[in-house]
Structure formats: C-alpha cells, structure tokens
Design a protein around this motif. Structure first.
Motif, PDB file in Angstrom:
ATOM      1  N   SER A   1      -0.068  63.187  45.239  1.00  0.00           N
ATOM      2  CA  SER A   1      -1.228  63.175  46.132  1.00  0.00           C
ATOM      3  C   SER A   1      -1.572  61.722  46.406  1.00  0.00           C
ATOM      4  O   SER A   1      -0.898  60.819  45.921  1.00  0.00           O
ATOM      5  CB  SER A   1      -2.405  63.877  45.461  1.00  0.00           C
ATOM      6  OG  SER A   1      -2.764  63.144  44.300  1.00  0.00           O
ATOM      7  N   ALA A   2      -2.631  61.504  47.169  1.00  0.00           N
ATOM      8  CA  ALA A   2      -3.017  60.128  47.477  1.00  0.00           C
ATOM      9  C   ALA A   2      -3.440  59.397  46.207  1.00  0.00           C
ATOM     10  O   ALA A   2      -3.164  58.214  46.038  1.00  0.00           O
ATOM     11  CB  ALA A   2      -4.146  60.131  48.503  1.00  0.00           C
TER      12      ALA A   2
ATOM     13  N   HIS B   1      -2.454  60.124  43.022  1.00  0.00           N
ATOM     14  CA  HIS B   1      -1.262  59.908  42.194  1.00  0.00           C
ATOM     15  C   HIS B   1      -0.043  60.090  43.098  1.00  0.00           C
ATOM     16  O   HIS B   1       0.381  61.224  43.339  1.00  0.00           O
ATOM     17  CB  HIS B   1      -1.214  60.921  41.045  1.00  0.00           C
ATOM     18  CG  HIS B   1      -2.335  60.774  40.076  1.00  0.00           C
ATOM     19  ND1 HIS B   1      -2.341  59.819  39.089  1.00  0.00           N
ATOM     20  CD2 HIS B   1      -3.503  61.443  39.948  1.00  0.00           C
ATOM     21  CE1 HIS B   1      -3.453  59.907  38.402  1.00  0.00           C
ATOM     22  NE2 HIS B   1      -4.189  60.885  38.898  1.00  0.00           N
ATOM     23  N   LEU B   2       0.511  58.976  43.571  1.00  0.00           N
ATOM     24  CA  LEU B   2       1.595  59.031  44.564  1.00  0.00           C
ATOM     25  C   LEU B   2       2.744  59.934  44.136  1.00  0.00           C
ATOM     26  O   LEU B   2       3.310  60.669  44.935  1.00  0.00           O
ATOM     27  CB  LEU B   2       2.137  57.624  44.813  1.00  0.00           C
ATOM     28  CG  LEU B   2       1.464  56.832  45.916  1.00  0.00           C
ATOM     29  CD1 LEU B   2       2.109  55.464  46.047  1.00  0.00           C
ATOM     30  CD2 LEU B   2       1.516  57.583  47.236  1.00  0.00           C
ATOM     31  N   PHE B   3       3.148  59.846  42.860  1.00  0.00           N
ATOM     32  CA  PHE B   3       4.269  60.646  42.359  1.00  0.00           C
ATOM     33  C   PHE B   3       3.769  61.784  41.470  1.00  0.00           C
ATOM     34  O   PHE B   3       4.540  62.381  40.739  1.00  0.00           O
ATOM     35  CB  PHE B   3       5.244  59.778  41.544  1.00  0.00           C
ATOM     36  CG  PHE B   3       6.046  58.796  42.365  1.00  0.00           C
ATOM     37  CD1 PHE B   3       5.959  58.747  43.748  1.00  0.00           C
ATOM     38  CD2 PHE B   3       6.927  57.918  41.736  1.00  0.00           C
ATOM     39  CE1 PHE B   3       6.699  57.842  44.492  1.00  0.00           C
ATOM     40  CE2 PHE B   3       7.677  57.007  42.468  1.00  0.00           C
ATOM     41  CZ  PHE B   3       7.557  56.970  43.847  1.00  0.00           C
ATOM     42  N   GLY B   4       2.469  62.063  41.467  1.00  0.00           N
ATOM     43  CA  GLY B   4       1.941  63.114  40.611  1.00  0.00           C
ATOM     44  C   GLY B   4       1.700  62.624  39.190  1.00  0.00           C
ATOM     45  O   GLY B   4       1.765  61.420  38.919  1.00  0.00           O
TER      46      GLY B   4
ATOM     47  N   ILE C   1       2.732  59.177  37.127  1.00  0.00           N
ATOM     48  CA  ILE C   1       4.184  58.990  37.135  1.00  0.00           C
ATOM     49  C   ILE C   1       4.580  57.735  37.914  1.00  0.00           C
ATOM     50  O   ILE C   1       5.500  57.028  37.527  1.00  0.00           O
ATOM     51  CB  ILE C   1       4.883  60.255  37.690  1.00  0.00           C
ATOM     52  CG1 ILE C   1       4.667  61.416  36.713  1.00  0.00           C
ATOM     53  CG2 ILE C   1       6.378  60.030  37.866  1.00  0.00           C
ATOM     54  CD1 ILE C   1       5.195  62.736  37.201  1.00  0.00           C
ATOM     55  N   PHE C   2       3.851  57.450  39.011  1.00  0.00           N
ATOM     56  CA  PHE C   2       4.184  56.255  39.791  1.00  0.00           C
ATOM     57  C   PHE C   2       4.134  55.007  38.909  1.00  0.00           C
ATOM     58  O   PHE C   2       5.065  54.200  38.893  1.00  0.00           O
ATOM     59  CB  PHE C   2       3.206  56.131  40.970  1.00  0.00           C
ATOM     60  CG  PHE C   2       3.533  55.016  41.918  1.00  0.00           C
ATOM     61  CD1 PHE C   2       4.764  54.963  42.549  1.00  0.00           C
ATOM     62  CD2 PHE C   2       2.606  54.012  42.182  1.00  0.00           C
ATOM     63  CE1 PHE C   2       5.068  53.939  43.422  1.00  0.00           C
ATOM     64  CE2 PHE C   2       2.915  52.982  43.066  1.00  0.00           C
ATOM     65  CZ  PHE C   2       4.145  52.950  43.682  1.00  0.00           C
ATOM     66  N   SER C   3       3.056  54.883  38.129  1.00  0.00           N
ATOM     67  CA  SER C   3       2.944  53.721  37.240  1.00  0.00           C
ATOM     68  C   SER C   3       4.059  53.722  36.201  1.00  0.00           C
ATOM     69  O   SER C   3       4.622  52.682  35.876  1.00  0.00           O
ATOM     70  CB  SER C   3       1.599  53.735  36.517  1.00  0.00           C
ATOM     71  OG  SER C   3       0.552  53.868  37.439  1.00  0.00           O
ATOM     72  N   ARG C   4       4.371  54.906  35.705  1.00  0.00           N
ATOM     73  CA  ARG C   4       5.420  54.977  34.686  1.00  0.00           C
ATOM     74  C   ARG C   4       6.788  54.627  35.265  1.00  0.00           C
ATOM     75  O   ARG C   4       7.610  53.998  34.600  1.00  0.00           O
ATOM     76  CB  ARG C   4       5.463  56.377  34.051  1.00  0.00           C
ATOM     77  CG  ARG C   4       4.252  56.651  33.193  1.00  0.00           C
ATOM     78  CD  ARG C   4       4.285  58.020  32.560  1.00  0.00           C
ATOM     79  NE  ARG C   4       5.313  58.180  31.532  1.00  0.00           N
ATOM     80  CZ  ARG C   4       5.277  57.615  30.345  1.00  0.00           C
ATOM     81  NH1 ARG C   4       4.281  56.825  30.019  1.00  0.00           N
ATOM     82  NH2 ARG C   4       6.230  57.828  29.472  1.00  0.00           N
TER      83      ARG C   4
END
Lengths: 265, 313
Positions: A48-49, A51-54, A62-65
């Motif tokens: 979603s906006a 969390h880009l990658f959920g 996940i994006f940060s990870r």
C-alpha cells in the motif's frame, strides 16, 4: 567510458545498477521504517502507500527490510569480489609475467576449479569453514580467485612484449615496477567487465547459500535470508517473496548488462 | 583415436585428483566424530573402540586408499549422524536428483535450440528485440526464486500440483516425474536463456562467413541458408556448452530440491553439512564432481567427433 556509453546494454546496466546503489546508499542512512520494528496490528499487510512492499508476519515493513538486505548482500558481494580480485591480480600478474612451470600448474588447477558449478564448491567450503556472513565472504572470495587470475594472466602475457614495456625495461625499471605500475593500469578496462561478472555471481551465490540456510545467519540481514523467510508465507503474503526476488533480479540483471556492455560474455 | 586416449588419460587423472581433494578437504576439518556418534554414551574407552572400528586410527594414506576402495565397490563408509552405511542413507536419493537434472537438461535443449534459431532468423526485427530483452531478464532470475513463483502460481493459486506432495518413484513413476516438471522448469529457464543467447550469437557469427555469401548468391533464402549451411557449424560451440551444462542442472537441482521439498542429494548434502556428517557430504561431493568431469570429457569427445578440426589444433 565514452565508448561504453554508446552500448545499449551498458546504458541499461548503468541505469539499473545506479538506481539500486542509490537506494542501497540511502538505505544505509535512512529507511522508511525501522527494518526490525515489529507491529502486532500490522501483520501481513498487502502493499500500500504506507508500506510499499507490504508487511511480514511480524508486521515489519518489507520495503525497509529489502533495502537493508540488498545493502548487506551488496557488501558481501563487494568484499568477496575484492578478495578474489586482489589475490587474482597478484597470482595472475606474476604467473603471466614470469610464465614457467608454476604458471602451467596454476592454470591447470584453475581450469579444473572453473569447470565446477560454483555453488557446489561454495557448499564444500562452507562445510569446512562453517556457516555465517564472514565465512561466505571468504568462501566466495577464494572461489573467485581462479577466474580473475586467468584474465589477468592472459592480459599480462599479451602486454609483456609490447613496446612500452620494452621501453620501460630499457630505462631500468624493475620487474615489479613494470608489472604493477606499467602493465596493470593497462588491463583495468578488461578487468572492469570481469568485476561486473564477479558481482553478478556473488549476488546469486549469496542469495542461494543464504536461502539454503548455510550463508548469512539470523539476525544478520541479506536478500537470500529474506527469501527463505518469505517462503513460509508464500500463500498469505506472496508479495514478500516477489518483492525480495525482484531486488535480487535487478541486482543480477544490472551487473550482467554492465559486464556485457563492457565486452564481457 | 590418440585424441580419445589422451582425453581418457586426463579423465582418469582428474578423477583420482578429485577423490583425493574431496577426501583431504573433509579431513582438515577439526573435531572428533566419535563424540558426535556416541553422544551421551561417550566414554574414552568406547570412543577408542569406535575409532578403531571406523579406521580413524590408521595413517591418512591408508584411510584414503580404503575409502577409495570402498567407493569403487559401492560402499563409501559409515554415516556419522545415522550410524548406518552411507550407501543406505543415500539409497533412492540419487535417482531423484538424476531424474530432476536430466529432465531440466532436456527442457533446456527443447527451449533453447528453437529460440536461438528464431532469434537469429528474425535478426533486427521487433520479435528479436523483444526476445533479447526477455532473454536477458530470464538469465538473471535465480532458479530457486523461479521455483517459489511456480509454487505460488501453479501450486497454491491454480492447484496444478501439490507443493511438498512428492510421490516417490517406488509408488508411481509418472507421478514422480509429473511432480518434477515445475522444479525442472525452474532450473531450465535461466539456463535455456543463456544457451539460446549463445546459439544466436554463434549463428550470427557464422552468417558473415564467405560460404554464407556463396549460398546467398545461389539464390537461397535466409531460412534455407540458415537451415542447410549455417546451423551445422553454429551448433558446434552450443553442443559443447550443452554437454557441460548438465553439471549446472545438477547444481541447480541441489538448490531447487529445497524449494519443492524433493528428497534428493541436494537436501541430503545440506543436512549432512548442517549435521557435520562428513562421510555423506564427501560421498555426494565426489559423485557430483565425477559427473561434472565426465560430462566435460564427453563434451570434448563429441566436439572432436562432429568437428575433426579440433583434433589438429
């Protein structure tokens, strides 16, 4: 550089690798969320906006990870390539310059090593060294020596009878000076392409080994480890695996295109 | 003939060297296997008796020779974690890996040869441009990630197969092979992309030669020139590459077995490394290494058979 820029592959590779490196560099200083911050209310959210990658099973972003994992994977690849390159330069330089029996033997050995799938050799090295981040760097670094040594050797052997080398010798330059100060700078362009291939292989090997559980160990991050974690949630959160995999593909593709654009295989 | 003999000599020397290296590699690892096997039953006397039984007290060269002899007779020692013959631990596992890697190897050929020819045939067109970009992307996809995508798409969404529901060969051969289709595909696609690329550039390379111009001048179409004249020469490097890529599909199956929970050599090797069960790991490494070296040997022989010029150079 200018001549490379005319090549479509090189431009595409430069673009992809450039973007990935920028993201990784920014990721060292700042990520949208703390990669390890858990949140009980935000488990397994769809992309979603916010969390880009959920989010994953612990509610981590996940994006940060993925950014953090890509950075770790890139550093491991860089360290492994550096080890292989430095030792390969020394071995390949000396054998190419002096030739002789040692040269024959070392090149036969490297031929044999190169015939093997690198993942098998890496597994054997890990069995000997043990698991973990540093051991995988050492294992991959050692595995890369033969391919670098081979290229350096053949280039040095080509250069050693050229006029500029003869000229340097006439002027009384020592062998070491000729080899490392006169010849080496001239083989850099050829080496760049193999460094890119090295990165390509290193990213793939790190991802495979960590996915198999014999590479980077928790709590250290890496793209391969993320994929092996993501596999457990393939049904509830397919985006976890897909986004991580895309990061791996982009890194490999970028380096592959770069090396091709520079005249590699 | 002398070429074959020479290559066979090199093959035998390489096999001996590999067995020696594999043996030594696992000997330099510190640690005493008896503590692991005996566990809580450990006493110095029992450990000593076990060491004697396993032949660990013999000097290194004697141990190598007895291991090599056992290997050739199909009895490569005792597993440390199961405490039964390595042969029994490995039974049934070799077939899985062999079938998987052979199947993916066949798929590599089925995809790459037509694709490489088509890409060369339509050189310069939109088809070729799109094909090359796709090809480049597929080359960069790790097989195990492709395996995960297949598991999700064909297993969890479309229900074409049951992830983790492998049927052993002993129960149903078509069932086992059917389950292996997607793992084999995952291994084959990146490899096929590389092979197709090689074939395409090999064909385009040949297209500039004099004999091709002669063939054109006699009024042959591009397709006829490609089929009747160029393909034979362009296939030479590809045949060598294909023979050697069996080694890569074996290596690929080590990883992909893990994705699809296939009970093959790869999973056994990983658990052997994890449990520090070195007789098993050593044996698997030697088997795979033998396959690699032997395929390289076959590649050499085939190449000189189809292209006698190789013998002279």
């Amino acid at each position: 550089m200018k001549q490379y820029l005319k090549d479509k592959n090189f431009r595409a590779g430069l673009l992809i690798t450039g973007i990935m490196l920028c993201v990784i560099l920014i990721g060292l200083l700042w990520t949208p969320y703390d990669p390890n911050a858990m949140s009980g209310s935000e488990k397994l959210l769809k992309p979603s906006a916010a969390h880009l990658f959920g989010t994953d099973n612990f509610g981590r972003d996940i994006f940060s990870r993925v950014i953090q994992g890509a950075g770790a994977t890139f550093l491991i690849a860089a360290a492994a390539v550096a080890i292989g390159l430095v030792i390969g330069l020394i071995i390949g330089g000396l054998t190419g310059y002096y030739g002789g029996v040692l040269d024959e033997i070392l090149m036969r050995i490297s031929d044999t090593i190169l015939a093997f799938p690198s993942i098998l050799l890496a597994l054997v090295m890990i069995a000997i060294l043990g698991k973990g981040k540093y051991n995988i760097i050492i294992a991959l670094g050692i595995l890369f020596i033969p391919s670098f040594a081979r290229i350096v050797r053949s280039e040095v052997a080509k250069q050693k009878n050229t006029d500029y080398v003869r000229n340097a010798r006439l002027m009384g330059a020592s062998n070491m000076r000729i080899l490392f100060l006169h010849i080496m700078p001239n083989i850099v362009p050829v080496l760049l392409s193999s460094v890119a291939i090295g990165f390509n292989n290193a990213v793939l090997s790190e991802a495979s080994m960590s996915y198999l559980g014999v590479g980077v160990q928790p709590p250290d991050p890496s793209l391969g480890r993320l994929l092996s974690e993501a596999q457990g949630y393939l049904f509830q959160a397919p985006w976890y695996a897909i986004c991580t995999g895309l990061a791996i593909i982009l890194l490999i593709l970028g380096f592959g295109l770069l090396s091709e654009g520079m005249g590699g295989e | 003939m002398t070429y074959v003999l020479k290559k066979t000599g090199v093959l035998i020397i390489s096999l001996i060297l590999i067995s020696l290296l594999a043996f030594l590699a696992f000997q330099i690892i510190p640690g005493d296997p008896t503590t692991k096997i005996l566990g809580t039953d450990y006493t110095p006397e029992r450990a000593e008796a076990l060491r004697e039984q396993l032949g660990l007290n013999d000097p290194l060269p004697a141990r190598y020779l007895s291991w090599l002899k056992g290997l050739l007779q199909g009895d490569p020692g005792i597993s440390y974690s199961y405490f039964m013959p390595v042969k029994e631990v490995m039974s049934g596992k070799i077939q899985v890996t062999a079938a998987l890697s052979l199947l993916s190897w066949v798929l590599v050929m089925l995809f790459s040869i037509p694709l490489g020819i088509l890409l060369a045939r339509f050189e310069g067109g939109h088809f070729e441009r799109a094909g090359i970009v796709l090809n480049q992307v597929f080359m960069a996809v790790p097989p195990f990630f492709l395996g995960m995508l297949f598991t999700y798409l064909f297993g969890l969404v479309l229900h074409w197969f049951m992830p983790g529901g492998y049927i052993p060969f002993s129960q149903s051969v078509p069932g086992a092979l059917g389950y292996m289709f997607f793992p084999a595909l995952a291994i084959a696609i990146p490899k096929a992309a590389k092979t197709a690329k090689l074939l395409r550039s090999s064909i385009l390379n040949e297209m500039n030669k004099d004999y091709v111009r002669t063939a054109y001048s006699r009024g042959n179409s591009r397709w006829a020139v490609l089929r009747d004249h160029v393909l034979r020469n362009a296939m030479l490097p590809v045949i060598t590459y294909l023979a050697m890529s069996l080694a890569d599909t074996v290596a690929g199956s080590i990883i992909v077995e893990q994705v699809f929970a296939l009970p093959g050599l790869g999973r056994l090797l990983l658990s052997a490394i994890g449990n520090r069960d070195f007789p098993v790991a050593q044996c698997i490494v030697v088997i795979i290494a033998f396959v690699v070296v032997f395929m390289n040997y076959l590649a050499d022989i085939i190449t000189q058979y189809v292209d006698p010029r190789v013998r002279l150079s």
